[in-house]
Design an enzyme around this catalytic site. Structure first.
Site, PDB file in Angstrom:
ATOM      1  N   HIS A 176       0.870  -1.182   0.000  1.00 19.33           N
ATOM      2  CA  HIS A 176       0.000   0.000   0.000  1.00 19.33           C
ATOM      3  C   HIS A 176       0.909   1.235   0.000  1.00 19.33           C
ATOM      4  O   HIS A 176       2.017   1.189   0.557  1.00 19.33           O
ATOM      5  CB  HIS A 176      -0.837  -0.057   1.283  1.00 19.33           C
ATOM      6  CG  HIS A 176      -1.907   0.985   1.390  1.00 19.33           C
ATOM      7  ND1 HIS A 176      -1.640   2.291   1.754  1.00 19.33           N
ATOM      8  CD2 HIS A 176      -3.249   0.917   1.209  1.00 19.33           C
ATOM      9  CE1 HIS A 176      -2.780   2.968   1.790  1.00 19.33           C
ATOM     10  NE2 HIS A 176      -3.768   2.160   1.460  1.00 19.33           N
ATOM     11  N   GLN A 194      -4.211  -5.025   7.188  1.00 19.16           N
ATOM     12  CA  GLN A 194      -5.200  -6.013   6.733  1.00 19.16           C
ATOM     13  C   GLN A 194      -5.121  -7.324   7.502  1.00 19.16           C
ATOM     14  O   GLN A 194      -6.111  -8.046   7.590  1.00 19.16           O
ATOM     15  CB  GLN A 194      -5.014  -6.295   5.228  1.00 19.16           C
ATOM     16  CG  GLN A 194      -5.262  -5.103   4.328  1.00 19.16           C
ATOM     17  CD  GLN A 194      -6.705  -4.592   4.358  1.00 19.16           C
ATOM     18  OE1 GLN A 194      -7.631  -5.268   4.799  1.00 19.16           O
ATOM     19  NE2 GLN A 194      -6.901  -3.373   3.893  1.00 19.16           N
ATOM     20  N   LYS A 249     -10.139  -0.564  10.862  1.00 18.57           N
ATOM     21  CA  LYS A 249     -10.253  -1.830  10.117  1.00 18.57           C
ATOM     22  C   LYS A 249     -10.416  -3.006  11.088  1.00 18.57           C
ATOM     23  O   LYS A 249     -10.629  -4.129  10.680  1.00 18.57           O
ATOM     24  CB  LYS A 249      -9.018  -2.049   9.243  1.00 18.57           C
ATOM     25  CG  LYS A 249      -8.855  -1.001   8.129  1.00 18.57           C
ATOM     26  CD  LYS A 249      -7.761  -1.392   7.191  1.00 18.57           C
ATOM     27  CE  LYS A 249      -7.188  -0.244   6.399  1.00 18.57           C
ATOM     28  NZ  LYS A 249      -8.004   0.187   5.281  1.00 18.57           N
ATOM     29  N   CYS A 295      -4.880   2.476  -3.578  1.00 19.27           N
ATOM     30  CA  CYS A 295      -3.583   2.962  -3.069  1.00 19.27           C
ATOM     31  C   CYS A 295      -2.452   1.980  -3.334  1.00 19.27           C
ATOM     32  O   CYS A 295      -1.545   1.812  -2.504  1.00 19.27           O
ATOM     33  CB  CYS A 295      -3.655   3.296  -1.575  1.00 19.27           C
ATOM     34  SG  CYS A 295      -4.848   4.550  -1.195  1.00 19.27           S
ATOM     35  N   ASP A 304       3.443  -4.061   7.891  1.00 19.37           N
ATOM     36  CA  ASP A 304       2.157  -3.378   7.777  1.00 19.37           C
ATOM     37  C   ASP A 304       1.073  -4.422   8.066  1.00 19.37           C
ATOM     38  O   ASP A 304       0.818  -5.319   7.264  1.00 19.37           O
ATOM     39  CB  ASP A 304       2.032  -2.813   6.357  1.00 19.37           C
ATOM     40  CG  ASP A 304       0.679  -2.164   6.103  1.00 19.37           C
ATOM     41  OD1 ASP A 304      -0.243  -2.349   6.914  1.00 19.37           O
ATOM     42  OD2 ASP A 304       0.550  -1.482   5.071  1.00 19.37           O
TER      43      ASP A 304
HETATM   44  N1  7TS Z   1      -1.742  -0.580   4.645  1.00 16.34           N
HETATM   45  C1  7TS Z   1      -2.662  -1.389   4.088  1.00 16.34           C
HETATM   46  C2  7TS Z   1      -2.272  -2.790   3.703  1.00 16.34           C
HETATM   47  C3  7TS Z   1      -3.949  -0.913   3.890  1.00 16.34           C
HETATM   48  O1  7TS Z   1      -4.849  -1.729   3.344  1.00 16.34           O
HETATM   49  C4  7TS Z   1      -4.274   0.405   4.268  1.00 16.34           C
HETATM   50  C5  7TS Z   1      -5.624   0.991   4.007  1.00 16.34           C
HETATM   51  C6  7TS Z   1      -3.290   1.190   4.870  1.00 16.34           C
HETATM   52  C7  7TS Z   1      -2.023   0.658   5.026  1.00 16.34           C
HETATM   53  C8  7TS Z   1      -3.571   2.565   5.359  1.00 16.34           C
HETATM   54  O2  7TS Z   1      -4.416   2.523   6.461  1.00 16.34           O
HETATM   55  P1  7TS Z   1      -5.002   3.870   7.096  1.00 16.34           P
HETATM   56  O3  7TS Z   1      -5.977   3.382   8.113  1.00 16.34           O
HETATM   57  O4  7TS Z   1      -3.868   4.611   7.674  1.00 16.34           O
HETATM   58  O5  7TS Z   1      -5.659   4.604   5.965  1.00 16.34           O
HETATM   59  N2  7TS Z   1      -6.276   0.425   2.935  1.00 16.34           N
HETATM   60  C9  7TS Z   1      -7.430   0.843   2.367  1.00 16.34           C
HETATM   61  C10 7TS Z   1      -8.015   0.122   1.330  1.00 16.34           C
HETATM   62  O6  7TS Z   1      -7.573  -0.915   0.879  1.00 16.34           O
HETATM   63  N3  7TS Z   1      -9.115   0.773   0.952  1.00 16.34           N
HETATM   64  O7  7TS Z   1      -9.260   1.873   1.696  1.00 16.34           O
HETATM   65  C11 7TS Z   1      -8.205   1.929   2.581  1.00 16.34           C
END
Ligand code: 7TS
Length: 425
Positions: free
Chosen positions: A130, A210, A233, A372, A207
């Site tokens: 990501h 997920q 999440k 992303c 990371d």
């Molecule tokens: N890393 C991964 C693997 C992600 O899926 C996401 C967000 C992030 C980092 C960033 O997370 P945040 O909470 O700081 O925004 N992914 C997604 C997605 O897949 N669709 O919307 C957000």
């Protein structure tokens, strides 16, 4: 199709814990929420906890001057212990509350990366990351003269470790890797990567955005160095996330954000830092959200993260089977046993955004776009994909609705475009 007796828990009763799920959208279509990878829904217990904090003891934390402040501080520190137990951290002071995965990874890239990387050092990434685990490293590399190297992917969307010996050398200072891809669903071999990284003296930054909500995570068993994840999440609120790092790393890193709470002493020209985690929690932390994240983790723990993983896998197997039967559908990523419950799709002649629009009319919420992960989509020769992502509150009948909605979307689009194959916008 499995009967409810084969399922690891009673999904219908779990669904009743999530007030948002029981609703009808336009044209009286029941909501089919298949976008948990973007953000998860929140159980009643989390919503109640937010309200309880606001109604009963809202007050700023760590000020220690009155009863409400004491109660809120106790709740916050209790939430920190819940997180510590959930990820198997050695010390509660290793749990830093942040605003989310993105902030957590930026704290590492700035606080560790900019401090310790030198010209010629290498950071090992890969194309499925990501942007949150890529762009901060690009900036850190630019600031320090370090370089990014990429582990290639196999044709089925897994890390190709056959060249790892050439890529992972004493020049490598960090491996930045997702435990689970938000597009391909690929589950990466974190324990093995940690071992290989440490063998050349490199650290590993994982990371977990997920993976942490969908499978059990133990930072000590994995022997990793940094872990980032988001509350929203993990069935918790937005605005809260976690950075975990080994204590000695947190102690050696520079702070990222500066201001109140993160200092020990402030002089006219300089300051000294509080011990972690305060050192990385400048300003008023999102304490209500942190407490509600604690409630979310307790909810997940009560259901059982392993049972959740088992149920989601069963559902994912079913979704893969059903989608593989639909002509013209290609599911991105490896076969189902190597992935979490994420199904990114490409459908011949139907743009991902058109598909998600048409599905939305049937009440089926999926996501379309590059999610992303622009380098990954570039590698796949795509500009976007459509993604259905599952959670333990989804059901087989919702998968059936997805398939029906895809079938009717294909028909609508064929009528509109005069059946031009390959027609995209
Ligand atoms: N890393 C991964 C693997 C992600 O899926 C996401 C967000 C992030 C980092 C960033 O997370 P945040 O909470 O700081 O925004 N992914 C997604 C997605 O897949 N669709 O919307 C957000």
């Amino acid at each position: 199709m499995a009967t409810s007796g084969d399922l690891p828990f009673d999904v219908e009763s779990v669904r009743r814990d999530f007030p948002i799920l029981d609703q009808r959208l336009l044209n009286d279509k029941p909501l089919v929420y298949l976008d948990t990878a973007a953000t998860s829904q929140k159980p009643r217990i989390v919503i109640d906890k937010l309200v309880e904090c606001c109604e009963k003891y809202n007050s700023n934390v760590h000020r220690g001057i009155h009863q409400l402040g004491d109660r809120m501080t106790t709740e916050l520190e209790n939430a920190r212990e819940i997180v510590q137990r959930f990820i198997g951290a050695k010390d509660v002071d290793e749990i830093v509350f942040t605003s989310g995965t993105t902030m957590s990874l930026n704290i590492v890239a700035h606080g560790w990366g900019r401090k310790f990387l030198k010209p010629g050092d290498e950071i090992l990434v890969n194309p499925m990351e990501h942007h949150a685990n890529l762009v901060p490293w690009q900036l850190a590399a630019k600031a320090t003269g370090a370089v990014l190297k990429y582990i290639p992917l196999t044709n089925d969307g897994r890390l190709d470790l056959s060249h790892l010996d050439e890529l992972l050398t004493t020049r490598t200072k960090l491996v930045a890797v997702t435990a689970m891809s938000n597009v391909l669903g690929t589950i990466n071999p974190i324990g093995e990567l940690a071992q290989r990284a440490h063998a050349v003296g490199a650290l590993i930054c994982v990371d977990g955005a997920q993976s942490v909500p969908h499978s059990s995570t133990n930072v000590r068993a994995l022997n990793i160095d940094f872990l980032a994840f988001s509350g929203h999440k993990l069935y918790g609120p937005t605005g809260i996330g976690v950075l975990w790092a080994r204590k000695e790393l947190l102690e050696s890193m520079d702070p990222f954000l500066a201001g109140g709470h993160m200092i020990r002493e402030v002089f006219e020209q300089s300051s000294t830092w509080a011990d972690p985690p305060a050192k990385f929690e400048a300003g008023t932390c999102p304490f209500i959200e942190a407490v509600a994240l604690g409630a979310a983790i307790e909810y997940v723990t009560k259901l059982g993260i392993d049972r959740i993983a088992k149920y989601e896998h069963q559902l994912s197997v079913y979704a893969h089977q059903r989608l593989n039967e639909v002509p013209g559908v290609r599911i991105l990523g490896p076969s189902v046993e190597h992935k979490g419950a994420i199904l990114s799709l490409v459908i011949d002649g139907l743009h991902a955004h058109d598909l998600s629009d048409l599905l939305d009319r049937e009440g089926v919420a999926i996501r379309a776009g590059h999610h992303c992960t622009m380098p990954l989509h570039e590698l796949l020769g795509l500009t976007s994909s459509a993604r259905a992502s599952l959670a333990f509150y989804n059901t087989r009948s919702e998968i059936d609705k997805l398939i029906e909605a895809i079938d009717s979307a294909k028909k609508v689009f064929q009528r509109r475009s005069g059946s031009r194959p390959g027609a995209t916008r």
